[in-house]
Design an enzyme around this catalytic site. Structure first.
Site, mmCIF file in Angstrom:
data_model
loop_
_atom_site.group_PDB
_atom_site.id
_atom_site.type_symbol
_atom_site.label_atom_id
_atom_site.label_comp_id
_atom_site.label_asym_id
_atom_site.label_seq_id
_atom_site.Cartn_x
_atom_site.Cartn_y
_atom_site.Cartn_z
ATOM 1 N N ARG A 1 0.836 -1.210 0.000
ATOM 2 C CA ARG A 1 0.000 0.000 0.000
ATOM 3 C C ARG A 1 0.869 1.258 0.000
ATOM 4 N NH1 ARG A 1 -4.797 -1.001 2.665
ATOM 5 N NH2 ARG A 1 -3.587 -2.307 4.086
ATOM 6 N N TYR A 2 1.967 1.216 0.728
ATOM 7 C CA TYR A 2 2.864 2.370 0.852
ATOM 8 C C TYR A 2 4.152 2.040 0.093
ATOM 9 C CZ TYR A 2 -0.152 3.038 4.961
ATOM 10 O OH TYR A 2 -1.220 3.165 5.809
ATOM 11 N N ARG B 1 7.202 -0.098 2.118
ATOM 12 C CA ARG B 1 6.970 -1.246 2.995
ATOM 13 C C ARG B 1 5.815 -2.100 2.477
ATOM 14 N NH1 ARG B 1 5.531 3.654 4.746
ATOM 15 N NH2 ARG B 1 3.641 3.999 5.931
ATOM 16 N N CYS C 1 -5.045 -17.216 14.474
ATOM 17 C CA CYS C 1 -4.598 -16.444 15.641
ATOM 18 C C CYS C 1 -4.773 -17.335 16.867
ATOM 19 C CB CYS C 1 -5.447 -15.191 15.842
ATOM 20 S SG CYS C 1 -5.435 -14.099 14.405
ATOM 21 N N CYS D 1 -10.386 -11.739 18.175
ATOM 22 C CA CYS D 1 -10.936 -10.496 18.716
ATOM 23 C C CYS D 1 -12.256 -10.215 18.006
ATOM 24 C CB CYS D 1 -9.964 -9.354 18.481
ATOM 25 S SG CYS D 1 -8.268 -9.756 18.976
ATOM 26 N N CYS E 1 -12.105 -7.664 15.075
ATOM 27 C CA CYS E 1 -10.983 -7.831 14.138
ATOM 28 C C CYS E 1 -11.310 -7.249 12.764
ATOM 29 C CB CYS E 1 -10.635 -9.306 13.994
ATOM 30 S SG CYS E 1 -9.358 -9.595 12.768
ATOM 31 N N ARG F 1 -9.801 -8.029 10.113
ATOM 32 C CA ARG F 1 -9.680 -9.089 9.089
ATOM 33 C C ARG F 1 -10.530 -10.290 9.479
ATOM 34 N NH1 ARG F 1 -3.645 -7.924 8.688
ATOM 35 N NH2 ARG F 1 -3.609 -6.225 7.177
ATOM 36 N N ASP G 1 -11.939 -0.120 12.994
ATOM 37 C CA ASP G 1 -12.292 -0.187 11.567
ATOM 38 C C ASP G 1 -13.745 -0.600 11.373
ATOM 39 O OD1 ASP G 1 -9.703 0.467 10.517
ATOM 40 O OD2 ASP G 1 -9.038 -1.479 11.273
ATOM 41 N N ASP H 1 -7.577 4.059 9.545
ATOM 42 C CA ASP H 1 -7.305 3.444 8.247
ATOM 43 C C ASP H 1 -8.444 3.858 7.331
ATOM 44 O OD1 ASP H 1 -5.304 1.587 7.109
ATOM 45 O OD2 ASP H 1 -5.307 0.836 9.166
ATOM 46 N N LYS I 1 -3.339 4.726 6.352
ATOM 47 C CA LYS I 1 -3.626 5.326 7.670
ATOM 48 C C LYS I 1 -3.347 6.810 7.626
ATOM 49 C CE LYS I 1 -2.071 1.534 10.534
ATOM 50 N NZ LYS I 1 -1.777 0.753 9.321
HETATM 51 S S1 SF4 Z 1 -7.155 -8.400 15.673
HETATM 52 FE FE1 SF4 Z 1 -7.658 -10.061 14.245
HETATM 53 S S2 SF4 Z 1 -5.696 -10.662 13.389
HETATM 54 FE FE2 SF4 Z 1 -5.250 -9.537 15.285
HETATM 55 S S3 SF4 Z 1 -5.166 -11.114 16.903
HETATM 56 FE FE3 SF4 Z 1 -7.245 -10.302 16.885
HETATM 57 S S4 SF4 Z 1 -8.342 -11.751 15.549
HETATM 58 FE FE4 SF4 Z 1 -6.166 -12.040 15.128
#
Ligand code: SF4
Length: 351
Positions: free
Chosen positions: A93-94, A97, A106, A110, A113, A115, A275, A312, A319
């Site tokens: 994206r940048y 990097r 994971c 979360c 999340c 993603r 997000d 973002d 960002k």
């Molecule tokens: S935010 Fe998403 S990618 Fe990061 S640890 Fe939590 S579930 Fe996994």
């Protein structure tokens, strides 16, 4: 039984058996779990107070029926990774990097999340041939100065696989920095082993580890010790936190988190505005709340404790810091940490 000897909770019925959700909510939570992965490690389950309906750790990890509600503006790819992915596993994206998304799993999932549509058990990671292509892409782009290992959580990989990736990246002359984004030291501190630490270190490139932590209670003695193992091995640590309603959206909690991080020798780096991931509206705050929290921290907490509050931009535009700003638009006045404005003189022409 110690946290290491117990199993990660992965289903609503396992959460009910652990008294983390009432049984009368199981039907709705089964629907959530069918859509978004669930995992709560023993270390995090131990931090939850089941008698507190507003427990800030539970809010981050225990599924909620509101996750089934998709609000306008929410998106399956809220930060626009896909439009910047030239080959599988790479997000470029940048200019200087790239992200290298090694794995879609994971240790813990979360509820907010960004993603969440891509992570979960059985969603795999980069197969060896795809990893070869991703590394070839990095090698063929000399402008790439930094590679950010992410996912998912790259530290769920074995030390052997991580060592292989780090060694191959370190062999690319123009890659000078390897940054690892992880929640593992919080979710399963016992997995930050000597072998894992050794796998991340390289002699001739700088490795940084960026810890995702959102509440001061996450920084237990075991978590602090896990981070110390990384830092004592010469790996500097930064942090990123997500601003979450009912978790850290008050100045006292956020300030305590940031101070605790600095006390662990972890420099707060980003405070992310949450997000627009699907089903997460109940955890998001208004941007004005984040700005007012940043104002509350400014000047009252050490500069070491100040993260950059960032958004973002949806669509993949990257960002941007989102304030608050202290300088007037014409640069003639600047506000101090008590809210008082002071004049700043205009620049005189040098000739
Ligand atoms: S935010 Fe998403 S990618 Fe990061 S640890 Fe939590 S579930 Fe996994």
């Amino acid at each position: 039984m110690s946290a290491t000897a117990r199993k990660t909770l992965r289903t609503p019925s396992a959460l009910a058996a652990a008294q983390l959700v009432p049984r009368d909510r199981l039907a709705a939570l089964e629907q959530v779990a069918a859509r978004y992965a669930v995992a709560i490690t023993p270390a995090l389950a131990d931090l939850i107070d089941p008698s507190d309906p507003h427990d800030p750790i539970a809010r981050q990890f225990v599924p909620d029926a509101r996750e089934l509600l998709m609000e306008p503006g929410e998106s399956h790819d809220p930060i626009g990774d896909d439009v910047h992915s030239p080959v599988e596993g790479i997000v470029h994206r940048y200019p200087d990097r790239v992200l290298l998304k090694l794995v879609n799993a994971c240790a813990v999932y979360c509820r907010f999340c960004f993603r969440r549509e891509m992570v979960g058990p059985g969603r795999g990671g980069l197969a060896p041939a795809a990893l070869d292509k991703a590394l070839a892409y990095i090698e063929n782009h000399p402008e790439i100065w930094e590679v950010i290992l992410t996912g998912g959580d790259p530290l769920v990989l074995s030390a052997r696989r991580l060592k292989d990736v780090v060694t191959r990246l370190a062999a690319i002359a123009h890659v000078k920095v390897i940054r690892v984004h992880t929640r593992l030291p919080v979710a399963a501190p016992e997995r930050v082993t000597a072998a894992l630490v050794r796998a991340l270190r390289t002699d001739d490139k700088a490795t940084f580890v960026v810890l995702h932590a959102n509440h001061p209670r996450e920084l237990t003695a075991q978590v602090r010790a896990a981070c110390a193992r990384l830092i004592d091995a010469g790996i500097p640590m930064l942090s990123q936190s997500v601003l979450l309603r009912g978790v850290n959206d008050d100045a006292q909690t956020l300030g305590a988190l940031l101070r605790a991080l600095v006390e662990c020798r972890i420099k707060p780096y980003y405070l992310h505005h949450a997000d627009l991931a699907p089903g997460t509206a109940h955890l998001r705050t208004p941007i004005a709340t984040g700005q007012s929290l940043m104002r509350a921290l400014h000047g009252r907490y050490s500069g070491l404790c100040q993260p950059c509050y960032v958004l973002d931009i949806p669509g993949g535009h990257g960002k941007s810091p989102i304030g608050p700003g202290y300088l007037s638009a014409d640069c003639s006045t600047v506000e101090d940490f008590n809210g008082r404005r002071h004049a700043y003189p205009p620049l005189r022409s040098a000739d």
